[in-house]
Design an enzyme around this catalytic site. Sequence first.
Site, PDB file in Angstrom:
ATOM      1  N   GLU A 183      -4.541 -63.128  -9.662  1.00  0.00           N
ATOM      2  CA  GLU A 183      -5.360 -62.742 -10.823  1.00  0.00           C
ATOM      3  C   GLU A 183      -4.643 -61.698 -11.681  1.00  0.00           C
ATOM      4  O   GLU A 183      -3.832 -60.929 -11.178  1.00  0.00           O
ATOM      5  CB  GLU A 183      -6.676 -62.116 -10.326  1.00  0.00           C
ATOM      6  CG  GLU A 183      -7.871 -63.048 -10.365  1.00  0.00           C
ATOM      7  CD  GLU A 183      -8.452 -63.254 -11.759  1.00  0.00           C
ATOM      8  OE1 GLU A 183      -7.715 -63.176 -12.754  1.00  0.00           O
ATOM      9  OE2 GLU A 183      -9.662 -63.503 -11.849  1.00  0.00           O
ATOM     10  N   ASP A 184      -4.999 -61.660 -12.952  1.00  0.00           N
ATOM     11  CA  ASP A 184      -4.463 -60.622 -13.833  1.00  0.00           C
ATOM     12  C   ASP A 184      -5.165 -59.287 -13.598  1.00  0.00           C
ATOM     13  O   ASP A 184      -4.540 -58.267 -13.352  1.00  0.00           O
ATOM     14  CB  ASP A 184      -4.577 -61.043 -15.312  1.00  0.00           C
ATOM     15  CG  ASP A 184      -5.974 -61.562 -15.684  1.00  0.00           C
ATOM     16  OD1 ASP A 184      -6.889 -61.575 -14.829  1.00  0.00           O
ATOM     17  OD2 ASP A 184      -6.151 -61.969 -16.855  1.00  0.00           O
ATOM     18  N   ASP A 225     -12.252 -56.851 -12.658  1.00  0.00           N
ATOM     19  CA  ASP A 225     -13.061 -55.856 -13.357  1.00  0.00           C
ATOM     20  C   ASP A 225     -14.403 -55.732 -12.631  1.00  0.00           C
ATOM     21  O   ASP A 225     -14.505 -55.070 -11.611  1.00  0.00           O
ATOM     22  CB  ASP A 225     -13.201 -56.317 -14.811  1.00  0.00           C
ATOM     23  CG  ASP A 225     -13.905 -55.309 -15.693  1.00  0.00           C
ATOM     24  OD1 ASP A 225     -13.856 -54.119 -15.392  1.00  0.00           O
ATOM     25  OD2 ASP A 225     -14.527 -55.739 -16.693  1.00  0.00           O
ATOM     26  N   ARG A 256      -0.735 -61.816 -25.558  1.00  0.00           N
ATOM     27  CA  ARG A 256      -0.346 -62.242 -24.213  1.00  0.00           C
ATOM     28  C   ARG A 256       1.162 -62.183 -24.028  1.00  0.00           C
ATOM     29  O   ARG A 256       1.661 -62.068 -22.906  1.00  0.00           O
ATOM     30  CB  ARG A 256      -0.790 -63.692 -23.959  1.00  0.00           C
ATOM     31  CG  ARG A 256      -2.288 -63.892 -23.919  1.00  0.00           C
ATOM     32  CD  ARG A 256      -2.585 -65.298 -23.414  1.00  0.00           C
ATOM     33  NE  ARG A 256      -3.941 -65.720 -23.691  1.00  0.00           N
ATOM     34  CZ  ARG A 256      -5.000 -65.411 -22.944  1.00  0.00           C
ATOM     35  NH1 ARG A 256      -4.845 -64.647 -21.892  1.00  0.00           N
ATOM     36  NH2 ARG A 256      -6.203 -65.842 -23.261  1.00  0.00           N
ATOM     37  N   ASP A 283      -5.024 -60.881 -23.034  1.00  0.00           N
ATOM     38  CA  ASP A 283      -5.192 -61.029 -24.482  1.00  0.00           C
ATOM     39  C   ASP A 283      -6.286 -60.136 -25.043  1.00  0.00           C
ATOM     40  O   ASP A 283      -7.121 -59.584 -24.316  1.00  0.00           O
ATOM     41  CB  ASP A 283      -5.569 -62.480 -24.804  1.00  0.00           C
ATOM     42  CG  ASP A 283      -7.021 -62.799 -24.425  1.00  0.00           C
ATOM     43  OD1 ASP A 283      -7.415 -62.472 -23.298  1.00  0.00           O
ATOM     44  OD2 ASP A 283      -7.753 -63.339 -25.268  1.00  0.00           O
ATOM     45  N   GLY A 298      -5.205 -65.700 -18.319  1.00  0.00           N
ATOM     46  CA  GLY A 298      -4.522 -64.408 -18.233  1.00  0.00           C
ATOM     47  C   GLY A 298      -3.492 -64.242 -17.138  1.00  0.00           C
ATOM     48  O   GLY A 298      -2.552 -63.482 -17.288  1.00  0.00           O
TER      49      GLY A 298
HETATM   50  P1  5GP Z   1     -14.593 -59.794 -14.007  1.00  0.00           P
HETATM   51  O1  5GP Z   1     -15.342 -61.029 -13.630  1.00  0.00           O
HETATM   52  O2  5GP Z   1     -13.850 -59.190 -12.844  1.00  0.00           O
HETATM   53  O3  5GP Z   1     -15.477 -58.803 -14.705  1.00  0.00           O
HETATM   54  O4  5GP Z   1     -13.589 -60.235 -15.137  1.00  0.00           O
HETATM   55  C1  5GP Z   1     -12.245 -60.439 -14.921  1.00  0.00           C
HETATM   56  C2  5GP Z   1     -11.651 -61.054 -16.162  1.00  0.00           C
HETATM   57  O5  5GP Z   1     -12.052 -60.335 -17.348  1.00  0.00           O
HETATM   58  C3  5GP Z   1     -10.137 -60.953 -16.107  1.00  0.00           C
HETATM   59  O6  5GP Z   1      -9.565 -62.061 -15.440  1.00  0.00           O
HETATM   60  C4  5GP Z   1      -9.770 -60.884 -17.576  1.00  0.00           C
HETATM   61  O7  5GP Z   1      -9.692 -62.185 -18.096  1.00  0.00           O
HETATM   62  C5  5GP Z   1     -10.970 -60.178 -18.223  1.00  0.00           C
HETATM   63  N1  5GP Z   1     -10.694 -58.737 -18.404  1.00  0.00           N
HETATM   64  C6  5GP Z   1     -11.277 -57.705 -17.762  1.00  0.00           C
HETATM   65  N2  5GP Z   1     -10.791 -56.524 -18.197  1.00  0.00           N
HETATM   66  C7  5GP Z   1      -9.881 -56.813 -19.149  1.00  0.00           C
HETATM   67  C8  5GP Z   1      -9.008 -56.020 -19.967  1.00  0.00           C
HETATM   68  O8  5GP Z   1      -8.948 -54.774 -19.924  1.00  0.00           O
HETATM   69  N3  5GP Z   1      -8.208 -56.711 -20.832  1.00  0.00           N
HETATM   70  C9  5GP Z   1      -8.211 -58.072 -20.939  1.00  0.00           C
HETATM   71  N4  5GP Z   1      -7.386 -58.621 -21.821  1.00  0.00           N
HETATM   72  N5  5GP Z   1      -9.020 -58.853 -20.188  1.00  0.00           N
HETATM   73  C10 5GP Z   1      -9.832 -58.230 -19.294  1.00  0.00           C
END
Ligand code: 5GP
Length: 189
Positions: free
Chosen positions: A98-99, A102, A164, A158, A43
């Site tokens: 990072e994108d 979350d 993307r 995505d 991402g």
């Molecule tokens: P975390 O470990 O912080 O829960 O997850 C982060 C990853 O979850 C991000 O790098 C991304 O790949 C995915 N992610 C979390 N929220 C979203 C969202 O709203 N849209 C998309 N496409 N991916 C998300």
Amino acid sequence: MSRAGIEMLFPEPLLAGRVKELAAQINHDYSGEQVILVTVLRGGFVFLADLMRQLEIECSIDFLAISAYASADGAVGAVRVVKDLDDPIADQNVLIVEDIVDTGLTLNYLVKNLMARKPKSLKICTLLDRPTRRIPALELEYVGFDISDHFVVGYGLDFKGLYRNLPYIGLIDPGDIDWTTETSSRKKP
Ligand code: 5GP
């Protein structure tokens, strides 16, 4: 114009403006230093490409890929590296690009993993931050925008591998899919 079914959240000019501001901060903070930009596939690659072209400091790039495991109760609890960095990072400045952050579980794992390699410094730059779902405490040095509990796509992000390529970030209704455990293209072995 956004695509049918996708509600515009951050149009292209807004993203470009914020990326410039973040780059200016990074140029200032790392002035006279070299930095390795580390991005988690897949991402973050669009953000990385735009951000690095605004950087005036000396920088190199490297990539990691991560896999998320579902634990017994179905929650995404554990992560592991499925593609490691190509180069060592010991005694070097590392900036994770990072994108979106979350729950923060991915980054928490990554920070621990990278810190064990003894970098000179390790900081995090994320385009999007969703602090409402954060589990471990994380220090995010550079944040583009805060977002709430909506699933977003575009600008590298995505849904089922698609969208993307959208030049903007928009909201999509992921339907019945529980995106809180199914985000992005991360694999569950
Ligand atoms: P975390 O470990 O912080 O829960 O997850 C982060 C990853 O979850 C991000 O790098 C991304 O790949 C995915 N992610 C979390 N929220 C979203 C969202 O709203 N849209 C998309 N496409 N991916 C998300």
